[in-house]
Design a protein around this motif. Structure first.
Motif, PDB file in Angstrom:
ATOM      1  N   ALA A  15      -8.411   2.029  -3.341  1.00 41.94           N
ATOM      2  CA  ALA A  15      -7.634   0.875  -3.798  1.00 41.94           C
ATOM      3  C   ALA A  15      -7.084   0.094  -2.603  1.00 41.94           C
ATOM      4  O   ALA A  15      -7.070  -1.134  -2.587  1.00 41.94           O
ATOM      5  CB  ALA A  15      -6.499   1.317  -4.723  1.00 41.94           C
ATOM      6  N   LEU A  33      -7.980  -9.366   1.059  1.00 42.49           N
ATOM      7  CA  LEU A  33      -7.246 -10.200   2.031  1.00 42.49           C
ATOM      8  C   LEU A  33      -8.210 -10.853   3.008  1.00 42.49           C
ATOM      9  O   LEU A  33      -8.093 -12.038   3.324  1.00 42.49           O
ATOM     10  CB  LEU A  33      -6.237  -9.345   2.804  1.00 42.49           C
ATOM     11  CG  LEU A  33      -4.927  -9.043   2.112  1.00 42.49           C
ATOM     12  CD1 LEU A  33      -4.016  -8.248   3.046  1.00 42.49           C
ATOM     13  CD2 LEU A  33      -4.214 -10.318   1.681  1.00 42.49           C
ATOM     14  N   VAL A  65      -9.925 -13.908   1.576  1.00 45.50           N
ATOM     15  CA  VAL A  65      -9.171 -15.171   1.481  1.00 45.50           C
ATOM     16  C   VAL A  65      -8.750 -15.669   2.850  1.00 45.50           C
ATOM     17  O   VAL A  65      -8.358 -16.819   2.995  1.00 45.50           O
ATOM     18  CB  VAL A  65      -7.931 -15.086   0.574  1.00 45.50           C
ATOM     19  CG1 VAL A  65      -8.333 -14.705  -0.842  1.00 45.50           C
ATOM     20  CG2 VAL A  65      -6.881 -14.122   1.086  1.00 45.50           C
ATOM     21  N   MET A 104      -3.807  -0.091   8.523  1.00 42.97           N
ATOM     22  CA  MET A 104      -3.602   0.413   7.155  1.00 42.97           C
ATOM     23  C   MET A 104      -2.281  -0.135   6.614  1.00 42.97           C
ATOM     24  O   MET A 104      -1.242   0.040   7.203  1.00 42.97           O
ATOM     25  CB  MET A 104      -3.562   1.944   7.156  1.00 42.97           C
ATOM     26  CG  MET A 104      -3.433   2.530   5.776  1.00 42.97           C
ATOM     27  SD  MET A 104      -3.932   4.267   5.702  1.00 42.97           S
ATOM     28  CE  MET A 104      -2.509   5.066   6.410  1.00 42.97           C
ATOM     29  N   LEU A 105      -2.369  -0.780   5.466  1.00 39.32           N
ATOM     30  CA  LEU A 105      -1.186  -1.399   4.867  1.00 39.32           C
ATOM     31  C   LEU A 105      -0.197  -0.335   4.408  1.00 39.32           C
ATOM     32  O   LEU A 105      -0.567   0.644   3.770  1.00 39.32           O
ATOM     33  CB  LEU A 105      -1.622  -2.252   3.673  1.00 39.32           C
ATOM     34  CG  LEU A 105      -2.583  -3.395   4.020  1.00 39.32           C
ATOM     35  CD1 LEU A 105      -3.125  -4.034   2.748  1.00 39.32           C
ATOM     36  CD2 LEU A 105      -1.893  -4.442   4.867  1.00 39.32           C
ATOM     37  N   LEU A 116       2.656   1.504   2.397  1.00 40.22           N
ATOM     38  CA  LEU A 116       3.015   1.539   0.983  1.00 40.22           C
ATOM     39  C   LEU A 116       4.401   1.011   0.672  1.00 40.22           C
ATOM     40  O   LEU A 116       4.605   0.333  -0.335  1.00 40.22           O
ATOM     41  CB  LEU A 116       2.970   2.997   0.493  1.00 40.22           C
ATOM     42  CG  LEU A 116       1.678   3.470  -0.100  1.00 40.22           C
ATOM     43  CD1 LEU A 116       1.875   4.872  -0.652  1.00 40.22           C
ATOM     44  CD2 LEU A 116       1.209   2.551  -1.208  1.00 40.22           C
ATOM     45  N   ARG A 155       5.322  -2.127  -1.756  1.00 37.88           N
ATOM     46  CA  ARG A 155       6.283  -2.075  -2.868  1.00 37.88           C
ATOM     47  C   ARG A 155       7.298  -3.207  -2.771  1.00 37.88           C
ATOM     48  O   ARG A 155       7.655  -3.811  -3.784  1.00 37.88           O
ATOM     49  CB  ARG A 155       7.033  -0.742  -2.879  1.00 37.88           C
ATOM     50  CG  ARG A 155       6.264   0.368  -3.517  1.00 37.88           C
ATOM     51  CD  ARG A 155       7.129   1.591  -3.733  1.00 37.88           C
ATOM     52  NE  ARG A 155       8.040   1.409  -4.838  1.00 37.88           N
ATOM     53  CZ  ARG A 155       9.241   2.001  -4.904  1.00 37.88           C
ATOM     54  NH1 ARG A 155       9.664   2.772  -3.934  1.00 37.88           N
ATOM     55  NH2 ARG A 155      10.006   1.804  -5.948  1.00 37.88           N
ATOM     56  N   ALA A 194      -1.275  -7.546   7.727  1.00 36.10           N
ATOM     57  CA  ALA A 194      -2.274  -8.250   6.926  1.00 36.10           C
ATOM     58  C   ALA A 194      -2.991  -9.311   7.744  1.00 36.10           C
ATOM     59  O   ALA A 194      -4.081  -9.745   7.397  1.00 36.10           O
ATOM     60  CB  ALA A 194      -1.621  -8.877   5.695  1.00 36.10           C
ATOM     61  N   MET A 242      -2.028 -12.381   8.165  1.00 35.21           N
ATOM     62  CA  MET A 242      -1.912 -13.728   7.606  1.00 35.21           C
ATOM     63  C   MET A 242      -0.562 -13.883   6.925  1.00 35.21           C
ATOM     64  O   MET A 242       0.074 -12.906   6.560  1.00 35.21           O
ATOM     65  CB  MET A 242      -3.047 -13.975   6.594  1.00 35.21           C
ATOM     66  CG  MET A 242      -2.973 -13.126   5.349  1.00 35.21           C
ATOM     67  SD  MET A 242      -4.468 -13.267   4.338  1.00 35.21           S
ATOM     68  CE  MET A 242      -5.653 -12.399   5.336  1.00 35.21           C
ATOM     69  N   LEU A 291       2.082 -14.179   4.137  1.00 34.88           N
ATOM     70  CA  LEU A 291       2.158 -13.751   2.740  1.00 34.88           C
ATOM     71  C   LEU A 291       3.302 -14.461   2.026  1.00 34.88           C
ATOM     72  O   LEU A 291       3.346 -14.522   0.812  1.00 34.88           O
ATOM     73  CB  LEU A 291       2.368 -12.230   2.678  1.00 34.88           C
ATOM     74  CG  LEU A 291       1.276 -11.405   3.372  1.00 34.88           C
ATOM     75  CD1 LEU A 291       1.679  -9.941   3.463  1.00 34.88           C
ATOM     76  CD2 LEU A 291      -0.055 -11.546   2.662  1.00 34.88           C
ATOM     77  N   ALA A 309      -2.403 -15.744  -0.752  1.00 31.45           N
ATOM     78  CA  ALA A 309      -2.758 -14.427  -0.196  1.00 31.45           C
ATOM     79  C   ALA A 309      -1.713 -13.378  -0.577  1.00 31.45           C
ATOM     80  O   ALA A 309      -2.053 -12.236  -0.913  1.00 31.45           O
ATOM     81  CB  ALA A 309      -2.886 -14.509   1.319  1.00 31.45           C
ATOM     82  N   LEU A 333      -2.258 -12.433  -4.192  1.00 28.28           N
ATOM     83  CA  LEU A 333      -3.426 -11.548  -4.301  1.00 28.28           C
ATOM     84  C   LEU A 333      -3.069 -10.138  -3.872  1.00 28.28           C
ATOM     85  O   LEU A 333      -3.454  -9.155  -4.537  1.00 28.28           O
ATOM     86  CB  LEU A 333      -4.558 -12.102  -3.417  1.00 28.28           C
ATOM     87  CG  LEU A 333      -5.857 -11.314  -3.427  1.00 28.28           C
ATOM     88  CD1 LEU A 333      -6.540 -11.436  -4.786  1.00 28.28           C
ATOM     89  CD2 LEU A 333      -6.784 -11.794  -2.332  1.00 28.28           C
ATOM     90  N   LEU A 334      -2.339 -10.033  -2.791  1.00 27.99           N
ATOM     91  CA  LEU A 334      -1.968  -8.701  -2.294  1.00 27.99           C
ATOM     92  C   LEU A 334      -1.037  -7.986  -3.275  1.00 27.99           C
ATOM     93  O   LEU A 334      -1.115  -6.761  -3.419  1.00 27.99           O
ATOM     94  CB  LEU A 334      -1.325  -8.789  -0.909  1.00 27.99           C
ATOM     95  CG  LEU A 334      -1.056  -7.441  -0.232  1.00 27.99           C
ATOM     96  CD1 LEU A 334      -2.313  -6.571  -0.153  1.00 27.99           C
ATOM     97  CD2 LEU A 334      -0.467  -7.637   1.164  1.00 27.99           C
ATOM     98  N   HIS A 381      -3.202  -6.381  -5.812  1.00 32.20           N
ATOM     99  CA  HIS A 381      -3.830  -5.172  -5.276  1.00 32.20           C
ATOM    100  C   HIS A 381      -2.815  -4.062  -5.035  1.00 32.20           C
ATOM    101  O   HIS A 381      -3.126  -2.880  -5.184  1.00 32.20           O
ATOM    102  CB  HIS A 381      -4.595  -5.491  -3.997  1.00 32.20           C
ATOM    103  CG  HIS A 381      -5.933  -6.092  -4.276  1.00 32.20           C
ATOM    104  ND1 HIS A 381      -7.043  -5.316  -4.541  1.00 32.20           N
ATOM    105  CD2 HIS A 381      -6.341  -7.373  -4.372  1.00 32.20           C
ATOM    106  CE1 HIS A 381      -8.076  -6.116  -4.776  1.00 32.20           C
ATOM    107  NE2 HIS A 381      -7.675  -7.358  -4.683  1.00 32.20           N
ATOM    108  N   GLN A 392      -2.525  -2.014  -8.033  1.00 26.75           N
ATOM    109  CA  GLN A 392      -3.630  -1.049  -8.175  1.00 26.75           C
ATOM    110  C   GLN A 392      -3.375   0.197  -7.327  1.00 26.75           C
ATOM    111  O   GLN A 392      -3.614   1.316  -7.781  1.00 26.75           O
ATOM    112  CB  GLN A 392      -4.974  -1.671  -7.746  1.00 26.75           C
ATOM    113  CG  GLN A 392      -5.288  -3.020  -8.358  1.00 26.75           C
ATOM    114  CD  GLN A 392      -5.375  -2.968  -9.870  1.00 26.75           C
ATOM    115  OE1 GLN A 392      -6.029  -2.106 -10.449  1.00 26.75           O
ATOM    116  NE2 GLN A 392      -4.680  -3.886 -10.532  1.00 26.75           N
ATOM    117  N   VAL A 393      -2.932  -0.038  -6.102  1.00 26.02           N
ATOM    118  CA  VAL A 393      -2.666   1.090  -5.196  1.00 26.02           C
ATOM    119  C   VAL A 393      -1.550   1.963  -5.782  1.00 26.02           C
ATOM    120  O   VAL A 393      -1.659   3.196  -5.836  1.00 26.02           O
ATOM    121  CB  VAL A 393      -2.284   0.598  -3.790  1.00 26.02           C
ATOM    122  CG1 VAL A 393      -1.887   1.762  -2.904  1.00 26.02           C
ATOM    123  CG2 VAL A 393      -3.446  -0.173  -3.161  1.00 26.02           C
TER     124      VAL A 393
END
Lengths: 302, 302
Positions: free
Chosen positions: A75, A83, A86, B1-2, B4, B8, B44, B46, B48, B61, B64-65, B68, B71-72
DNA sequence: GGTCGAGCATAAGCTGAGCTTACGCTTGAG
DNA sequence: CTCAAGCGTAAGCTCAGCTTATGCTCGACC
């Protein structure tokens, strides 16, 4: 809330087998990994590891969490790909891993096309054994990588990766030109000749041994070589016979005869699950597939 | 890696609208949130967020994130639920949020059943307005919560939550017993009477105003009250008329007459996406649905 | 129009989580 | 049997994540 970095470490432990190997993959010390996994156990509220000799293995709960960790990481990969789609997705590094024959045959045209169509991409190619590709993708050291297996020795798909077929090749028996035999399409014709096979532990070695055993003989191994250019040179020099996939057999040196066998090698391009929609990944898949198609003719690439 | 935690925060910003509100929800300072979201932008690669007056809004963007990120977080919730299912999932806290009428009518039997069947659960009930349930679930302060809406005023589902229907009720017009009118099943019969409606901003207020306007009159509001026991007492005292759902109308005080309307209130039990398989969540859903079924009869609860 | 508080961003400071180093124990390969 | 692989725990070090301090812009309200 379960920590992502810790989930990755647990996932990697499932693949690599020891805390020391995980530590090495992440350039951490074993102690750091041990402590983070202990912290994950506390977060989860249950044991995820159990001591097994001097190693650790996963408990059933640990294995279940590994499965779920893959879903979470997928995910997250999708988020990153979205990302990139876009944003300026076709700039920056694109790290491609491939085995030597593919680097020589498929990648030049693909790299030219990628460089022409997407000048913002920073293309990086690493030559490596297909067995190493999954780990390198998992640790994000590669973005795409070439894998292969054989119909007589299938390799199980990795749950962290997706893959797309780019090539199916016929495997040939390469013999010295001086060797005359009834072309029956079986390695049995070379049962009393010396063999050139891959290094033990490689898929090429496994396949050669398995194919000969299926033809009811144990090959007399004279040489080990992994690069097919080398293999074909040895064959041309009369040093023995070998199994050679089509890609490597294109334009063989003089002094080599090729007999097609009823064996297929299948090459796929692999990438992390969820990253298929990343523009750079998609572009590299497209370019490499186009190159494979052109290289071997349309019939071989689906 | 984004990261968590940062995902949130971004997700919550999308729901709450200001960095200050997010900070309050997380018991952080606005500065901490601002800095973490800036760090997420750097991760990211970019923007947000964009400045909008003295507030911030999400860029495309960013939106969109957020999608997602849901989902995560759902995948992560599934991981937690799966762990609970293999571990001692029916022990520890189970935090249930419900509106006052439900706490009085549905929850007692459900709590008794849960306590009997799963003595390891630590049951905690919070009385709160349904409008607050999504935020409390999202911030993990509740595990399940009761939501309702009306067919004449539907509420849009929250992407972070799943819900299951537990009750469908008829809405009644409650009038003083002294009031005699042709029972035509429309609020128009009370168009020249004083009204008792909910506090402005509540769904009950919105529904009353909307229903009266659909009957071509503007209600003369004399009182605002949110608790239906209070509402019915005021009706019995001749202070006016009100819309009252079935659950609250069961066993009304003397001095109140109830006329059924062609309006339905629908109650659902909500929980975070991915947590349906958590044993405690599943048990609470089952117990509350059983209680609702018993309370109103089988026809009302699907 | 002016005032004042809401809302945010940036810099500096503080704290504890995440990593390394040190150490010691058990296991298993040779 | 020896020795290195592998791990866990404790102590130490570093920097990410948070708070505090400050200042700017906006917008609600009079």
């Amino acid at each position: 809330m379960l920590d992502l970095r810790r989930l990755r470490l647990l996932r990697d432990l499932a693949h690599l087998g020891t805390i020391a190997a995980v530590a090495q993959a992440h350039t951490y010390t074993p102690s750091a990994v041990s402590q983070q996994l202990s912290a994950l156990e506390r977060e989860a509220g249950m044991p995820l590891l159990q001591r097994s000799g001097r190693r650790v293995t996963l408990t059933p709960a640990g294995e279940l969490l590994v499965h779920h960790a893959e879903q979470v990481l997928t995910a997250l990969e999708r988020a990153g790909a979205a990302l990139a789609a876009v944003g300026t997705g076709l700039t920056g590094p694109l790290r491609i891993g491939a085995f030597p024959t593919a680097v020589r045959t498929l990648l030049p045209a693909a790299l030219v096309a990628l460089g022409r169509d997407h000048p913002g991409l920073e293309l990086m190619v690493t030559e490596l054994d297909p067995a190493a590709v999954p780990g390198e993708l998992r640790e994000r050291r590669l973005d795409v990588g070439l894998l292969h297996d054989y119909d007589v020795a299938p390799v199980e798909p990795d749950p962290a990766l997706d893959a797309m077929s780019i090539l199916e090749e016929t495997v040939y028996l390469a013999t010295p030109a001086s060797f005359t035999a009834n072309p029956i399409g079986s390695v049995a014709v070379a049962s009393d000749l010396p063999w050139i096979v891959g290094t033990p532990g490689t898929l090429c070695h496994t396949v050669a041994m398995r194919v000969c055993r299926a033809a009811a003989f144990t090959p007399r191994v004279r040489h080990h070589a992994d690069d097919f250019t080398t293999v074909l040179a040895l064959v041309a020099a009369g040093q023995g016979v070998a199994l050679v996939p089509q890609l490597a057999a294109t334009g063989p040196p003089s002094g080599v005869r090729l007999m097609p066998l009823a064996i297929q090698r299948r090459t796929r391009i692999a990438y992390r699950q969820g990253s298929a929609t990343h523009p750079a990944v998609a572009a590299s898949i497209s370019a490499i597939r186009t190159s494979a198609k052109a290289y071997l003719g349309a019939a071989s690439a689906y």
